[in-house]
Design an enzyme around this catalytic site. Structure first.
Site, PDB file in Angstrom:
ATOM      1  N   GLU A 158       0.971  -1.184   0.142  1.00  0.00           N
ATOM      2  CA  GLU A 158       0.461  -0.213   0.122  1.00  0.00           C
ATOM      3  C   GLU A 158       1.318   1.426  -0.027  1.00  0.00           C
ATOM      4  O   GLU A 158       1.254   1.955  -1.107  1.00  0.00           O
ATOM      5  CB  GLU A 158      -1.333   0.079   1.149  1.00  0.00           C
ATOM      6  CG  GLU A 158      -2.056  -1.285   0.820  1.00  0.00           C
ATOM      7  CD  GLU A 158      -3.429  -0.637   2.120  1.00  0.00           C
ATOM      8  OE1 GLU A 158      -3.783   0.351   2.131  1.00  0.00           O
ATOM      9  OE2 GLU A 158      -3.190  -1.089   2.914  1.00  0.00           O
ATOM     10  N   HIS A 159       1.270   2.048   1.285  1.00  0.00           N
ATOM     11  CA  HIS A 159       2.306   2.863   1.203  1.00  0.00           C
ATOM     12  C   HIS A 159       3.265   2.478   2.097  1.00  0.00           C
ATOM     13  O   HIS A 159       3.352   2.271   3.452  1.00  0.00           O
ATOM     14  CB  HIS A 159       1.244   3.899   1.852  1.00  0.00           C
ATOM     15  CG  HIS A 159      -0.072   3.812   2.265  1.00  0.00           C
ATOM     16  ND1 HIS A 159      -1.137   3.948   1.967  1.00  0.00           N
ATOM     17  CD2 HIS A 159      -0.025   2.781   3.502  1.00  0.00           C
ATOM     18  CE1 HIS A 159      -1.736   3.720   2.952  1.00  0.00           C
ATOM     19  NE2 HIS A 159      -1.597   3.123   3.757  1.00  0.00           N
TER      20      HIS A 159
ATOM     21  N   GLY B 166       5.860   3.384   5.045  1.00  0.00           N
ATOM     22  CA  GLY B 166       5.857   3.908   6.627  1.00  0.00           C
ATOM     23  C   GLY B 166       4.545   2.948   7.053  1.00  0.00           C
ATOM     24  O   GLY B 166       4.863   3.756   8.447  1.00  0.00           O
ATOM     25  N   GLY B 167       3.646   2.637   6.174  1.00  0.00           N
ATOM     26  CA  GLY B 167       2.869   1.796   6.787  1.00  0.00           C
ATOM     27  C   GLY B 167       1.657   1.893   7.307  1.00  0.00           C
ATOM     28  O   GLY B 167       1.367   3.587   7.458  1.00  0.00           O
TER      29      GLY B 167
ATOM     30  N   CYS C   2       0.956   3.359  10.448  1.00  0.00           N
ATOM     31  CA  CYS C   2       1.775   4.692  12.043  1.00  0.00           C
ATOM     32  C   CYS C   2       1.808   5.929  10.606  1.00  0.00           C
ATOM     33  O   CYS C   2       1.064   7.097  11.206  1.00  0.00           O
ATOM     34  CB  CYS C   2       3.195   3.642  12.159  1.00  0.00           C
ATOM     35  SG  CYS C   2       3.648   5.191  13.743  1.00  0.00           S
TER      36      CYS C   2
ATOM     37  N   LYS D  68      -1.515  12.683  15.461  1.00  0.00           N
ATOM     38  CA  LYS D  68      -0.862  13.521  16.236  1.00  0.00           C
ATOM     39  C   LYS D  68      -1.403  15.057  15.952  1.00  0.00           C
ATOM     40  O   LYS D  68      -1.453  15.696  15.972  1.00  0.00           O
ATOM     41  CB  LYS D  68       0.202  13.638  16.300  1.00  0.00           C
ATOM     42  CG  LYS D  68       0.575  12.001  17.189  1.00  0.00           C
ATOM     43  CD  LYS D  68       0.211  11.949  18.158  1.00  0.00           C
ATOM     44  CE  LYS D  68      -0.246  10.546  18.341  1.00  0.00           C
ATOM     45  NZ  LYS D  68      -0.727   9.624  18.179  1.00  0.00           N
TER      46      LYS D  68
ATOM     47  N   ALA E  76      -5.561   3.458  23.975  1.00  0.00           N
ATOM     48  CA  ALA E  76      -4.603   4.847  23.237  1.00  0.00           C
ATOM     49  C   ALA E  76      -5.738   5.606  21.981  1.00  0.00           C
ATOM     50  O   ALA E  76      -5.500   6.446  22.106  1.00  0.00           O
ATOM     51  CB  ALA E  76      -3.381   4.331  23.043  1.00  0.00           C
ATOM     52  N   ILE E  77      -6.117   4.188  21.444  1.00  0.00           N
ATOM     53  CA  ILE E  77      -6.785   4.899  19.711  1.00  0.00           C
ATOM     54  C   ILE E  77      -7.976   5.102  20.023  1.00  0.00           C
ATOM     55  O   ILE E  77      -8.243   6.607  20.049  1.00  0.00           O
ATOM     56  CB  ILE E  77      -6.854   3.646  18.869  1.00  0.00           C
ATOM     57  CG1 ILE E  77      -5.210   3.224  18.044  1.00  0.00           C
ATOM     58  CG2 ILE E  77      -7.748   4.374  17.858  1.00  0.00           C
ATOM     59  CD1 ILE E  77      -5.240   1.725  17.538  1.00  0.00           C
TER      60      ILE E  77
ATOM     61  N   HIS F 238      16.008  24.179  35.748  1.00  0.00           N
ATOM     62  CA  HIS F 238      15.419  24.683  36.282  1.00  0.00           C
ATOM     63  C   HIS F 238      14.751  26.473  35.348  1.00  0.00           C
ATOM     64  O   HIS F 238      15.477  27.112  35.283  1.00  0.00           O
ATOM     65  CB  HIS F 238      14.884  25.264  38.297  1.00  0.00           C
ATOM     66  CG  HIS F 238      14.316  26.479  38.491  1.00  0.00           C
ATOM     67  ND1 HIS F 238      12.849  25.796  38.935  1.00  0.00           N
ATOM     68  CD2 HIS F 238      14.350  27.692  38.587  1.00  0.00           C
ATOM     69  CE1 HIS F 238      11.743  26.918  39.484  1.00  0.00           C
ATOM     70  NE2 HIS F 238      12.887  27.922  38.992  1.00  0.00           N
TER      71      HIS F 238
END
Length: 472
Positions: A37-38, A40-41, A43, A52, A190-191, A451
């Protein structure tokens, strides 16, 4: 026709496959990647990265709405959903082009199509057949070593499969044509929680249903409870310990029947997002007749990612939990370095893999939860520090959060660290490095933290475990 003889052929070009390919090429191994497909999969194209980008838009929008608390004025705040989605897709496209460039730079040959094991090779190793989407053969590759890196896909519940219209999978949720007025998210991992957070920020009335007894169930219970309260404060409805019994779809809405505490109830919403886990992509790989073992859609491997079939390996989501891109990438490196014969290769320590959830507030963790550490028989020293006690957090207007550390009382070993709050997904790597280096509480106490930073809370949480916290 490209050369078809390789040292390594990798089936799958996601974060496990393409990283393994680049590292193999760096080590002088002639390498090919087969991707259907593409590059990078999931993710890069339909998961980690585009979510994100969406969540960043939601964060900026959320901050605009609170401009007055920063002494700023912003009127008529609104958003353009199509532009938010376009930005997200653009980010993925840019990074996919970057992966393609890196593979070309490292002289990795890429074959487009479905890769499949095609039996042993006469000169040793195995063969991989590559087939185009239309079923036409692309090439037959010969390789000394074959790595399966085909990833995973969303799990579907029978009778509740996404239809792309009223019931969304993660793909439809990433390219929404509308912000639903009422949204039900099934699954609070998470999803699910990230999508719930995104749509809640844009104004959806969000309900989250979780089969287990709490949201974010893999996280430490104290962090989970903190996040639960934060989500409810934002207007989300959380129903834990509930099961979905079925859908009744009309033309414009879905009535979902759930059961919680033995009591059924019906919730009518405009859209449903299904986020109930994943299954490994083990089909159509030619595993039949090989010694590759599959358990619940995941390929069984040893510490060096070897399957039961000589010369065949598996990495990433297809090789089991945790289902994280950085775990897949690291396994790819381990796998090819072991194949190349490097002497300083170390097997992956699952306890040292951090997990991050980019909801609002963010959640991040590494190592054992308090409950798991107790189950394993450790005597514990537990420290906590609230964001409300940190100057940088207050200055940022992000004083909601908690940092928690767990130590072995006998040895001082850092067993686990768990956080909820602003930017904790960036902070967790400090504890991950500490665990990898087998740092003790004494080392962390002696470390000087800058700090004013959020990271000072990491120091204070360590001090608190031993009754030495300064600002709490």
């Amino acid at each position: 026709m490209s050369d078809t003889n390789f040292d390594i052929v990798i089936i799958g070009g996601g974060p496990g496959g393409y990283v393994a390919a680049i590292r193999a090429a760096q080590l002088g191994l002639k390498t090919a990647v087969v991707e259907r497909e593409h590059l990078g999969g999931i993710c890069l194209n339909w998961g980690c990265i585009p979510t994100k980008a969406l969540l960043r838009s939601a964060d900026v929008y959320r901050n605009f709405k609170h401009a007055a608390s920063y002494g700023l004025a912003a009127e008529g705040i609104s958003y353009d959903l199509a532009k938010i989605v376009a930005r997200s897709r653009g980010v993925s496209a840019q990074l996919q082009a970057g992966v393609k460039h890196l593979l070309k730079k490292n002289k990795v040959t890429v074959f487009e199509g479905q890769g499949k094991l095609a039996g042993p090779n006469k000169s040793g190793g195995g063969k991989v057949s590559v087939t185009a989407k239309d079923g036409k053969p692309v090439a037959e590759l010969a390789a000394k070593h074959i790595i399966l890196a085909t990833g995973a896909r969303a799990r579907n519940l029978p009778g509740m499969e996404p239809d792309g219209k009223l019931v969304w999978s993660y793909k439809e949720a990433l390219v929404p044509d509308v912000v639903p007025k009422r949204l039900l998210v099934v699954g609070s991992g998470a999803i699910g929680i990230e999508f719930a957070s995104f749509f809640n920020a844009l104004g959806s009335d969000v309900t989250v249903v979780e089969a287990l007894d709490r949201v974010l169930p893999v996280e430490d219970a104290e962090i989970s409870a903190f996040a639960h309260k934060a989500f409810e404060k934002q207007g989300m409805k959380i129903i834990a310990g509930a099961s979905v019994k079925g859908f009744n779809k009309t033309g414009t809405e879905v009535t979902v029947t759930i059961e919680a505490g033995g009591k059924p109830q019906a919730i009518t919403v405009d859209r449903v997002i299904m986020a109930v886990g994943i299954v490994g992509n083990v089909e159509n790989l030619g595993l039949e007749g090989t010694k590759v073992q599959v358990d619940r859609t995941h390929v069984l491997v040893n510490q060096w990612l070897e399957t039961g079939e000589p010369g065949v390996y598996a990495i990433g989501d297809i090789a089991g939990a945790p289902w994280l891109a950085h775990k897949a990438s690291h396994e790819g490196v381990i796998c090819v370095e072991k194949i190349a014969g490097l002497k300083d290769v170390h097997p992956l320590n699952i306890r040292n893999i951090p997990g991050c959830t980019y909801c609002h507030p963010q959640v991040a963790s590494v190592g054992l939860t308090e409950a798991k550490a107790k189950e394993k028989g450790y005597t514990l020293k537990v420290g906590r520090f609230p964001f409300a006690g940190n100057g940088k957090a207050i200055a940022l207007g992000e004083a909601e959060g908690l940092v928690k550390t767990i130590f072995d009382a006998k040895t001082g070993e850092l067993l686990g660290a768990h956080m909820v709050g602003a930017e904790v997904t960036e902070m967790i790597q400090g504890y991950m490095v500490a665990k990898t280096l087998e740092t003790t509480e004494e080392d962390l106490m002696h470390a000087v933290f800058p700090h004013p930073t959020l990271s000072e809370m990491m120091h204070e949480a360590v001090l608190d475990a031993y009754g030495k916290a300064i600002h709490f």
